[in-house]
Design a protein around this motif. Structure first.
Motif, mmCIF file in Angstrom:
data_model
loop_
_atom_site.group_PDB
_atom_site.id
_atom_site.type_symbol
_atom_site.label_atom_id
_atom_site.label_comp_id
_atom_site.label_asym_id
_atom_site.label_seq_id
_atom_site.Cartn_x
_atom_site.Cartn_y
_atom_site.Cartn_z
ATOM 1 N N VAL A 9 0.876 -1.167 0.000
ATOM 2 C CA VAL A 9 0.000 0.000 0.000
ATOM 3 C C VAL A 9 0.913 1.216 0.000
ATOM 4 O O VAL A 9 1.874 1.273 0.770
ATOM 5 N N GLU A 20 -2.674 5.389 2.252
ATOM 6 C CA GLU A 20 -4.088 5.366 1.895
ATOM 7 C C GLU A 20 -4.558 3.940 1.642
ATOM 8 O O GLU A 20 -3.773 3.070 1.292
ATOM 9 N N ASP A 21 -5.819 3.711 1.793
ATOM 10 C CA ASP A 21 -6.497 2.474 1.404
ATOM 11 C C ASP A 21 -6.162 1.251 2.259
ATOM 12 O O ASP A 21 -6.544 0.150 1.901
ATOM 13 N N HIS A 22 -5.457 1.398 3.365
ATOM 14 C CA HIS A 22 -5.098 0.235 4.167
ATOM 15 C C HIS A 22 -6.329 -0.441 4.770
ATOM 16 O O HIS A 22 -6.394 -1.670 4.819
ATOM 17 N N GLU A 24 -9.408 -0.576 3.563
ATOM 18 C CA GLU A 24 -10.139 -1.302 2.530
ATOM 19 C C GLU A 24 -9.432 -2.614 2.183
ATOM 20 O O GLU A 24 -10.067 -3.644 1.972
ATOM 21 N N VAL A 25 -8.090 -2.568 2.114
ATOM 22 C CA VAL A 25 -7.324 -3.778 1.811
ATOM 23 C C VAL A 25 -7.522 -4.816 2.904
ATOM 24 O O VAL A 25 -7.775 -5.995 2.622
ATOM 25 N N ARG A 28 -11.081 -6.277 2.677
ATOM 26 C CA ARG A 28 -11.207 -7.155 1.504
ATOM 27 C C ARG A 28 -10.536 -8.495 1.764
ATOM 28 O O ARG A 28 -11.110 -9.554 1.481
#
Length: 65
Positions: A9, A20-22, A24-25, A28
């Motif tokens: 990430v 960013e986006d940790h 969501e990862v 998921r």
């Protein structure tokens, strides 16, 4: 036995200082049966800020060690 996977990430642009986006990862991967095991810095830029991290995920494989 456990198996591990890593997902990188990044913090975006050259001067970015936030990853960013940790979330969501992690969410998921959890839906796919992986457990968040930790993180390590993957790339560090000047002045010491972390530009990329590797998120570490693990899950049982059902096999023997």
């Amino acid at each position: 036995m456990l198996e591990y996977e890593f997902e990188t990430v990044n913090g975006g642009g050259i001067m970015a200082t936030i990853i960013e986006d940790h979330r969501e990862v992690i969410q998921r991967r959890a839906k796919q049966g992986w457990r968040f095991a930790g993180w390590v810095p993957a790339k560090q830029k000047g002045y010491g800020y972390i530009a990329e991290i590797d998120l570490i995920f693990e899950r049982e494989t059902g096999g023997e060690a």
